[in-house]
Design a protein around this motif. Structure first.
Motif, short mmCIF file in Angstrom:
data_model
loop_
_atom_site.label_atom_id
_atom_site.label_comp_id
_atom_site.label_asym_id
_atom_site.label_seq_id
_atom_site.Cartn_x
_atom_site.Cartn_y
_atom_site.Cartn_z
N LEU A 1 -3.30 -0.19 5.92
CA LEU A 1 -4.80 0.31 5.02
C LEU A 1 -5.18 0.76 4.45
N GLY A 2 -5.97 1.31 3.68
CA GLY A 2 -7.54 2.08 4.18
C GLY A 2 -6.92 3.33 3.30
N ALA B 1 -1.51 8.07 -6.18
CA ALA B 1 -0.46 8.03 -5.28
C ALA B 1 1.54 7.39 -5.67
N ARG C 1 -4.80 11.38 12.20
CA ARG C 1 -5.22 10.51 11.81
C ARG C 1 -5.24 9.32 12.05
N HIS D 1 6.49 5.58 4.13
CA HIS D 1 7.19 4.14 5.12
C HIS D 1 8.18 3.57 4.15
N GLY E 1 -1.35 -1.59 -8.85
CA GLY E 1 -2.54 -3.08 -9.04
C GLY E 1 -2.63 -3.53 -7.31
N PHE F 1 -2.18 -5.07 -4.32
CA PHE F 1 -1.65 -6.10 -3.18
C PHE F 1 -2.02 -7.70 -3.20
N VAL G 1 3.57 -1.39 -3.74
CA VAL G 1 2.78 -1.45 -4.85
C VAL G 1 1.08 -0.70 -4.42
N ASP G 2 0.20 0.14 -5.60
CA ASP G 2 -1.24 0.85 -5.12
C ASP G 2 -1.40 0.59 -6.31
N LEU G 3 -2.76 0.32 -5.74
CA LEU G 3 -3.84 0.65 -6.61
C LEU G 3 -4.12 1.79 -7.60
N ASP G 4 -4.24 3.20 -6.78
CA ASP G 4 -3.95 4.40 -7.18
C ASP G 4 -2.64 4.94 -8.18
N THR H 1 0.89 -0.88 -0.13
CA THR H 1 -0.04 -0.14 0.10
C THR H 1 1.03 1.45 -0.26
N LEU H 2 1.57 1.26 -1.06
CA LEU H 2 2.86 2.58 -1.25
C LEU H 2 2.06 3.89 -0.62
N GLY I 1 1.84 7.80 -0.80
CA GLY I 1 2.89 8.62 -1.02
C GLY I 1 4.52 8.11 -1.14
N GLY I 2 4.14 7.05 -0.49
CA GLY I 2 5.91 6.11 -0.63
C GLY I 2 6.40 6.55 0.76
C1 LIG Z 1 -3.15 4.51 4.47
S1 LIG Z 1 -2.50 4.48 2.71
C2 LIG Z 1 -0.96 4.29 2.69
C3 LIG Z 1 -0.03 5.36 2.33
C4 LIG Z 1 1.82 4.84 2.81
N1 LIG Z 1 1.96 3.94 3.81
C5 LIG Z 1 2.36 6.19 2.77
O1 LIG Z 1 3.46 6.64 3.61
O2 LIG Z 1 2.38 7.55 2.19
C6 LIG Z 1 -3.57 3.12 1.76
C7 LIG Z 1 -3.22 3.26 0.49
O3 LIG Z 1 -3.39 2.06 0.25
C8 LIG Z 1 -3.95 1.84 -1.44
N2 LIG Z 1 -4.87 0.59 -1.62
C9 LIG Z 1 -5.73 0.06 -0.92
N3 LIG Z 1 -6.49 -1.05 -1.90
C10 LIG Z 1 -5.46 -1.70 -2.27
C11 LIG Z 1 -5.24 -2.39 -2.45
N4 LIG Z 1 -5.63 -3.88 -2.60
N5 LIG Z 1 -4.02 -2.88 -3.01
C12 LIG Z 1 -2.94 -2.07 -3.56
N6 LIG Z 1 -3.23 -0.36 -2.90
C13 LIG Z 1 -4.34 -0.22 -2.34
C14 LIG Z 1 -4.54 3.03 -1.48
O4 LIG Z 1 -4.69 3.88 -2.81
C15 LIG Z 1 -4.00 4.39 -0.31
O5 LIG Z 1 -3.03 4.84 -1.15
#
Ligand SMILES: C[S@@+](CC[C@H](N)C(=O)[O-])C[C@H]1O[C@@H](n2cnc3c(N)ncnc32)[C@H](O)[C@@H]1O
Length: 314
Positions: free
Chosen positions: A109-110, A65, A302, A42, A85, A87, A59-62, A36-37, A39-40
């Motif tokens: 998550l989220g 992001a 948050r 972590h 894509g 996770f 990896v991220d769906l968005d 859940t990358l 903005g990168g």
């Molecule tokens: C809480 S944010 C992560 C923030 C990140 N850890 C950071 O340091 O910026 C969660 C991310 O998970 C992505 N996401 C949600 N469901 C996903 C999935 N099934 N596969 C990949 N990414 C997913 C969202 O698009 C969102 O960017």
């Protein structure tokens, strides 16, 4: 690819960074997956903890992001590999990198603050935007097109199950009515339908309804379950998975999965000898979830609902 407006307005502060690094990094080399990358944040912290031989698959769906992460991680060169894509696709992404296992998996998550505040896809009840709510705007249909196809009782079930909201039937009636009349086009329209039901302070109900519909449209709990099921396959023995969740539905799912996978047998207690042949694949590292320090909670509101659970591949 439609990445929408650039995600760059509000800062997203990664949650429990020190705790994640301490729990997740069992070797400073090797390949770690950030599923859940966002903005990168972590991923960047992970890379700075690893040696130059350490790599991260992000990896991220968005797609928005990923654009933001690309900027954050610009100096990482070949130590970072990015994939748009889910996770749930990590096993295939690892194969593309020529490996089958990795040395750690992080799921945070989220939704990120960036997506909430500047994706333009209607995630926030405080904004007037097209009601879309898909993490990946290139697949599926926006929420505004899906809602009119749901029955009132389906809608009530979604709000009750994923929002844990007791006024689900009345809310479903109002939302369904607005959708049928073609009056549910924006996030503001959805917020207005919720406000028509809740007298007084509607903020908690708004948050629950928006959360429920976001979880539904993105299949979030099914995706989480599928990603967890793939862990035994992709984690090297002795390596860890860290999952940060922000509501009880996710946290329960992670907790139960870790407990189930740490058991050598899943047969009911009345069965005298094991029939299931289940084998334990994980050891639970944190029996109780790890939560952010008081300082972090004060600095980053948050983070208040965040729970970190950790397990190790046997
Ligand atoms: C809480 S944010 C992560 C923030 C990140 N850890 C950071 O340091 O910026 C969660 C991310 O998970 C992505 N996401 C949600 N469901 C996903 C999935 N099934 N596969 C990949 N990414 C997913 C969202 O698009 C969102 O960017």
């Amino acid at each position: 690819m439609n990445s929408g407006p650039a995600l760059g307005a509000g800062p997203h502060l990664p949650v429990m960074v020190a705790e994640v690094l301490t729990q997740l990094v069992t070797t400073p080399t090797g390949l770690y997956v950030d599923g859940t990358l966002g903005g990168g944040g972590h991923a960047s912290a992970l890379l700075s903890r690893l040696t130059m031989d350490g790599r991260v698959l992000g990896v991220d769906l968005d797609p928005g992001a990923l654009d933001a992460a690309r900027r954050t991680l610009a100096g990482a060169g070949e130590r970072i590999s990015l994939r748009q894509g889910s996770f749930t696709q990590v096993p295939a992404f690892l194969e593309e990198l020529g490996v089958t296992t990795c040395q750690g998996v992080l799921l945070d998550l989220g939704i990120s603050t960036l997506t909430l505040e500047s994706s333009g896809r209607g995630f926030s009840f405080q904004r007037e935007e097209p009601l879309d709510m898909r993490f990946d705007p290139d697949h599926g249909r926006p929420l505004s097109q899906v809602l009119p196809r749901l029955s009132q009782s389906q809608l009530a079930g979604i709000i009750y199950r994923y929002g844990e909201e007791r006024r689900s039937r009345a809310l479903a009636r109002a939302i369904h009515g607005a959708a049928e009349a073609g009056r549910l086009v924006t996030s503001g329209d959805l917020a207005a339908a919720v406000r028509s039901v809740v007298k007084g302070q509607p903020v908690k109900t708004l948050a629950r309804v928006f959360q429920a519909l976001r979880i539904y449209i993105n299949g979030e709990l099914d995706n989480l379950q599928a990603a967890l099921e793939s862990l035994p396959q992709i984690l090297e023995a002795g390596r860890r998975v860290a999952v940060i969740s922000y509501h009880s539905l996710e946290d329960r799912l992670v907790k139960h999965f870790f407990i189930r996978e740490s058991k050598a047998c899943l047969c009911p207690p009345q069965i005298p000898s094991c029939q299931c042949n289940h084998q334990a694949t994980l050891k639970v590292v944190s029996r109780k979830p790890i939560t952010p320090s008081a300082e972090e909670q004060a600095f980053n509101p948050r983070s208040r609902s965040a729970k970190l659970r950790v397990a190790e591949r046997l």
